[in-house]
Scaffold this motif. Structure first.
Motif, mmCIF file in Angstrom:
data_model
loop_
_atom_site.group_PDB
_atom_site.id
_atom_site.type_symbol
_atom_site.label_atom_id
_atom_site.label_comp_id
_atom_site.label_asym_id
_atom_site.label_seq_id
_atom_site.Cartn_x
_atom_site.Cartn_y
_atom_site.Cartn_z
ATOM 1 N N ILE A 43 12.308 -5.185 6.167
ATOM 2 C CA ILE A 43 11.173 -5.423 5.293
ATOM 3 C C ILE A 43 10.829 -4.062 4.688
ATOM 4 O O ILE A 43 10.411 -3.153 5.407
ATOM 5 C CB ILE A 43 9.994 -6.021 6.082
ATOM 6 N N ASN A 44 11.036 -3.910 3.402
ATOM 7 C CA ASN A 44 10.866 -2.603 2.768
ATOM 8 C C ASN A 44 9.435 -2.103 2.773
ATOM 9 O O ASN A 44 9.194 -0.930 3.027
ATOM 10 C CB ASN A 44 11.412 -2.623 1.335
ATOM 11 N N GLU A 45 8.493 -2.992 2.479
ATOM 12 C CA GLU A 45 7.089 -2.579 2.471
ATOM 13 C C GLU A 45 6.234 -3.699 3.030
ATOM 14 O O GLU A 45 6.397 -4.863 2.671
ATOM 15 C CB GLU A 45 6.620 -2.233 1.058
ATOM 16 N N ILE A 46 5.321 -3.328 3.903
ATOM 17 C CA ILE A 46 4.378 -4.294 4.454
ATOM 18 C C ILE A 46 3.129 -4.240 3.584
ATOM 19 O O ILE A 46 2.513 -3.180 3.438
ATOM 20 C CB ILE A 46 4.089 -3.987 5.940
ATOM 21 N N THR A 47 2.805 -5.370 2.984
ATOM 22 C CA THR A 47 1.652 -5.436 2.082
ATOM 23 C C THR A 47 0.510 -6.261 2.669
ATOM 24 O O THR A 47 -0.634 -6.112 2.257
ATOM 25 C CB THR A 47 2.078 -6.051 0.723
ATOM 26 N N SER A 101 -6.337 -2.378 6.608
ATOM 27 C CA SER A 101 -5.566 -1.449 5.767
ATOM 28 C C SER A 101 -4.990 -0.297 6.593
ATOM 29 O O SER A 101 -3.902 0.199 6.285
ATOM 30 C CB SER A 101 -6.422 -0.914 4.619
ATOM 31 N N GLU A 102 -5.683 0.114 7.659
ATOM 32 C CA GLU A 102 -5.159 1.169 8.542
ATOM 33 C C GLU A 102 -3.912 0.691 9.287
ATOM 34 O O GLU A 102 -2.972 1.459 9.486
ATOM 35 C CB GLU A 102 -6.209 1.588 9.576
ATOM 36 N N VAL A 103 -3.921 -0.558 9.705
ATOM 37 C CA VAL A 103 -2.763 -1.133 10.401
ATOM 38 C C VAL A 103 -1.572 -1.172 9.445
ATOM 39 O O VAL A 103 -0.463 -0.752 9.795
ATOM 40 C CB VAL A 103 -3.071 -2.549 10.954
ATOM 41 N N ILE A 104 -1.810 -1.656 8.234
ATOM 42 C CA ILE A 104 -0.741 -1.710 7.240
ATOM 43 C C ILE A 104 -0.207 -0.313 6.954
ATOM 44 O O ILE A 104 1.013 -0.090 6.898
ATOM 45 C CB ILE A 104 -1.237 -2.394 5.938
ATOM 46 N N ASP A 105 -1.116 0.658 6.828
ATOM 47 C CA ASP A 105 -0.702 2.046 6.547
ATOM 48 C C ASP A 105 0.195 2.600 7.648
ATOM 49 O O ASP A 105 1.253 3.169 7.370
ATOM 50 C CB ASP A 105 -1.919 2.959 6.368
ATOM 51 N N ILE A 106 -0.197 2.436 8.918
ATOM 52 C CA ILE A 106 0.617 3.013 10.009
ATOM 53 C C ILE A 106 1.957 2.288 10.119
ATOM 54 O O ILE A 106 2.985 2.916 10.387
ATOM 55 C CB ILE A 106 -0.124 3.043 11.363
ATOM 56 N N LEU A 107 1.970 0.992 9.882
ATOM 57 C CA LEU A 107 3.238 0.262 9.927
ATOM 58 C C LEU A 107 4.183 0.779 8.844
ATOM 59 O O LEU A 107 5.388 0.932 9.074
ATOM 60 C CB LEU A 107 3.009 -1.239 9.787
ATOM 61 N N ASN A 108 3.645 1.089 7.671
ATOM 62 C CA ASN A 108 4.486 1.615 6.587
ATOM 63 C C ASN A 108 4.872 3.069 6.823
ATOM 64 O O ASN A 108 6.009 3.462 6.546
ATOM 65 C CB ASN A 108 3.804 1.431 5.233
ATOM 66 N N VAL A 109 3.958 3.885 7.356
ATOM 67 C CA VAL A 109 4.282 5.283 7.676
ATOM 68 C C VAL A 109 5.427 5.322 8.685
ATOM 69 O O VAL A 109 6.351 6.137 8.570
ATOM 70 C CB VAL A 109 3.036 6.035 8.215
#
Length: 170
Positions: A43-47, A101-109
């Motif tokens: 999954i390239n990006e988690i949105t 949004s913090e969860v999404i950010d750390i998953l993408n980082v």
């Protein structure tokens, strides 16, 4: 005539075994949705984020992190797993709330989308260690899963540290 009987029996048994192998292969392909056991797509990006469950087991016990989104906020829960009366029972030890949004950010980082289908085999010669199983629902119901035994995907430790920080330092 006896020789022919044995030859016929061997041919029949071989045919039955071959059919069994073919049927077993077809059943395997059906239950693996025809992908031949290939790794699921990254999954390239988690949105979007819905839920995540991370279970960690070791020699001394098991623990579980659970993150559940309820819109703009997500609740992070940490459980100790206890074996009671023949069953695993979760005992809540700590919880915290953060922005989804913090969860999404750390998953993408951490590039957690690339973990999808990760299977970290236990390293040869390692006698002890920790095992993990991760499952998540992201991007409108897309399933993400990973597992390993003393073998973790890239940036896994960053994610686990983030969970600990959210639970104990905020």
């Amino acid at each position: 005539m006896k020789k022919n009987g044995k030859k016929t029996s061997i041919i029949i048994i071989s045919a039955v075994l071959l059919c069994g192998v073919i049927i077993a292969g077809a059943v395997f392909m059906f239950f693996n949705k025809g992908n031949g056991g290939e790794k699921p797509a990254a999954i390239n990006e988690i949105t979007e984020f819905e839920s995540l469950n991370l279970r960690i087991s070791g020699m001394r016990g098991s623990e579980e992190y659970e993150i559940i989104s309820s819109g703009e906020k997500s609740e992070i829960s940490y459980y100790q797993i206890k074996y009671i009366n023949g069953n695993d029972e979760r005992e809540l030890r700590k919880s915290a709330v953060c922005n989804t949004s913090e969860v999404i950010d750390i998953l993408n980082v951490c590039k957690a989308g690339k973990w999808n289908g990760f299977h970290g085999k236990h390293p040869k010669g390692v006698l002890d260690g920790r095992m993990f199983t991760l499952s998540a629902s992201v991007n409108g119901g897309v399933k993400l899963s990973a597992e390993g035994s003393e073998n973790f995907p890239k940036n896994y430790n960053t994610f686990e540290s983030w969970l600990s920080t959210k639970l104990y330092n905020e």
